[in-house]
Design a protein around this motif. Sequence first.
Motif, PDB file in Angstrom:
ATOM      1  N   GLY A   1     -41.149  -0.178  64.292  1.00 24.98           N
ATOM      2  CA  GLY A   1     -41.834  -1.368  64.823  1.00 24.98           C
ATOM      3  C   GLY A   1     -42.653  -1.180  66.066  1.00 24.98           C
ATOM      4  O   GLY A   1     -42.938   0.094  66.564  1.00 24.98           O
ATOM      5  N   GLU A   2     -42.695  -2.078  66.725  1.00 26.38           N
ATOM      6  CA  GLU A   2     -43.572  -1.984  68.017  1.00 26.38           C
ATOM      7  C   GLU A   2     -42.777  -2.619  69.204  1.00 26.38           C
ATOM      8  O   GLU A   2     -42.059  -3.711  69.077  1.00 26.38           O
ATOM      9  N   TRP A   3     -42.740  -2.070  70.315  1.00 34.67           N
ATOM     10  CA  TRP A   3     -42.011  -2.324  71.546  1.00 34.67           C
ATOM     11  C   TRP A   3     -43.021  -2.756  72.729  1.00 34.67           C
ATOM     12  O   TRP A   3     -44.037  -1.983  73.034  1.00 34.67           O
ATOM     13  N   THR A   4     -42.900  -3.966  73.301  1.00 39.35           N
ATOM     14  CA  THR A   4     -43.711  -4.211  74.538  1.00 39.35           C
ATOM     15  C   THR A   4     -42.922  -4.458  75.840  1.00 39.35           C
ATOM     16  O   THR A   4     -41.883  -5.236  75.690  1.00 39.35           O
ATOM     17  N   LEU A   5     -43.279  -3.726  76.681  1.00 38.96           N
ATOM     18  CA  LEU A   5     -42.443  -3.781  77.873  1.00 38.96           C
ATOM     19  C   LEU A   5     -43.492  -4.486  79.174  1.00 38.96           C
ATOM     20  O   LEU A   5     -44.686  -4.019  79.265  1.00 38.96           O
ATOM     21  N   LYS A   6     -43.119  -5.558  79.732  1.00 35.01           N
ATOM     22  CA  LYS A   6     -43.796  -6.325  80.546  1.00 35.01           C
ATOM     23  C   LYS A   6     -43.107  -6.075  82.036  1.00 35.01           C
ATOM     24  O   LYS A   6     -41.921  -6.329  81.916  1.00 35.01           O
ATOM     25  N   TYR A   7     -43.764  -6.049  83.037  1.00 39.51           N
ATOM     26  CA  TYR A   7     -43.178  -5.908  84.274  1.00 39.51           C
ATOM     27  C   TYR A   7     -43.814  -6.666  85.242  1.00 39.51           C
ATOM     28  O   TYR A   7     -44.928  -7.121  84.952  1.00 39.51           O
ATOM     29  N   GLU A   8     -43.084  -7.435  86.142  1.00 39.21           N
ATOM     30  CA  GLU A   8     -43.721  -8.278  87.338  1.00 39.21           C
ATOM     31  C   GLU A   8     -42.744  -7.650  88.669  1.00 39.21           C
ATOM     32  O   GLU A   8     -41.624  -7.721  88.776  1.00 39.21           O
ATOM     33  N   ALA A   9     -43.509  -7.647  89.663  1.00 39.83           N
ATOM     34  CA  ALA A   9     -43.094  -7.190  90.993  1.00 39.83           C
ATOM     35  C   ALA A   9     -42.397  -5.790  90.902  1.00 39.83           C
ATOM     36  O   ALA A   9     -41.214  -5.761  91.417  1.00 39.83           O
ATOM     37  N   GLY A  10     -42.633  -5.097  89.868  1.00 42.74           N
ATOM     38  CA  GLY A  10     -41.959  -3.606  89.978  1.00 42.74           C
ATOM     39  C   GLY A  10     -40.817  -3.639  88.987  1.00 42.74           C
ATOM     40  O   GLY A  10     -40.009  -2.609  89.060  1.00 42.74           O
TER      41      GLY A  10
END
Length: 239
Positions: A54-63
């Motif tokens: 499948g597909e993985w989405t990694l989202k970051y905020e403030a590191g």
Amino acid sequence: MTDLPELETDPEAVADRRDEVAGAIRDHASGLARALARVQGGDYGRRAFTTDAGEWTLKYEAGDVEFLLFEPRSGEPVYVVSTKQPPEPDALALAARDYAAFVRAFDAWVDSLAGALDDAPTAFPEPTDTSDIVAERERVLARIREVCTTMVGELDRYEGDQYGTFTARVNGSRWELKRDGAQVSYLRVGGSDGIYLLSQYGPPSVPDLKELAPDVAAFVDAYNEHVTELTETAEELEV
């Protein structure tokens, strides 16, 4: 009373194991998020990685990781890491089995960037010094301020109000000189969205000053005509 059957599986144990697995993934994904933030730059961003499952989405905020979403090729998407409730145990189990593949996809992406900047130049021409241009701008502005200070001083003498403006139209543009007592508040050309030749906010750009400086003399002439009209009017007064 009829005896009730006992649970064969302890729900607390299932929940504890779910939290253990989710926590381990979160801790590891936090490191990936920091690495992603450093590579992509900025405090906010995301990137998707594809695996066979499948597909993985990694989202970051403030590191740090904001969420990690796994969208399997069949089945419902699952937020493996999020700021909301933890995932269902079976959904987490499905994602956990593919997490290592996700990490390998992440590593492959990082490896693909190796050497990308090897040929990027780091030697650049020296920037041209602007000190002479700035000094010339200050010289012209100082003369404009000197003239305008004289004008507002005279306006303050005969108008009597603490604040006031003198406006004139020069070459189709509205010029406005605002005073605060005998001090210049601003000299603006072109209305409320116009260019400030004099103000408390900073000097105008050199191109703007170059364009408008030749019209200052016409603005002063308009002021002089205004004063002349006032003088002629005063001479006609009778007591």
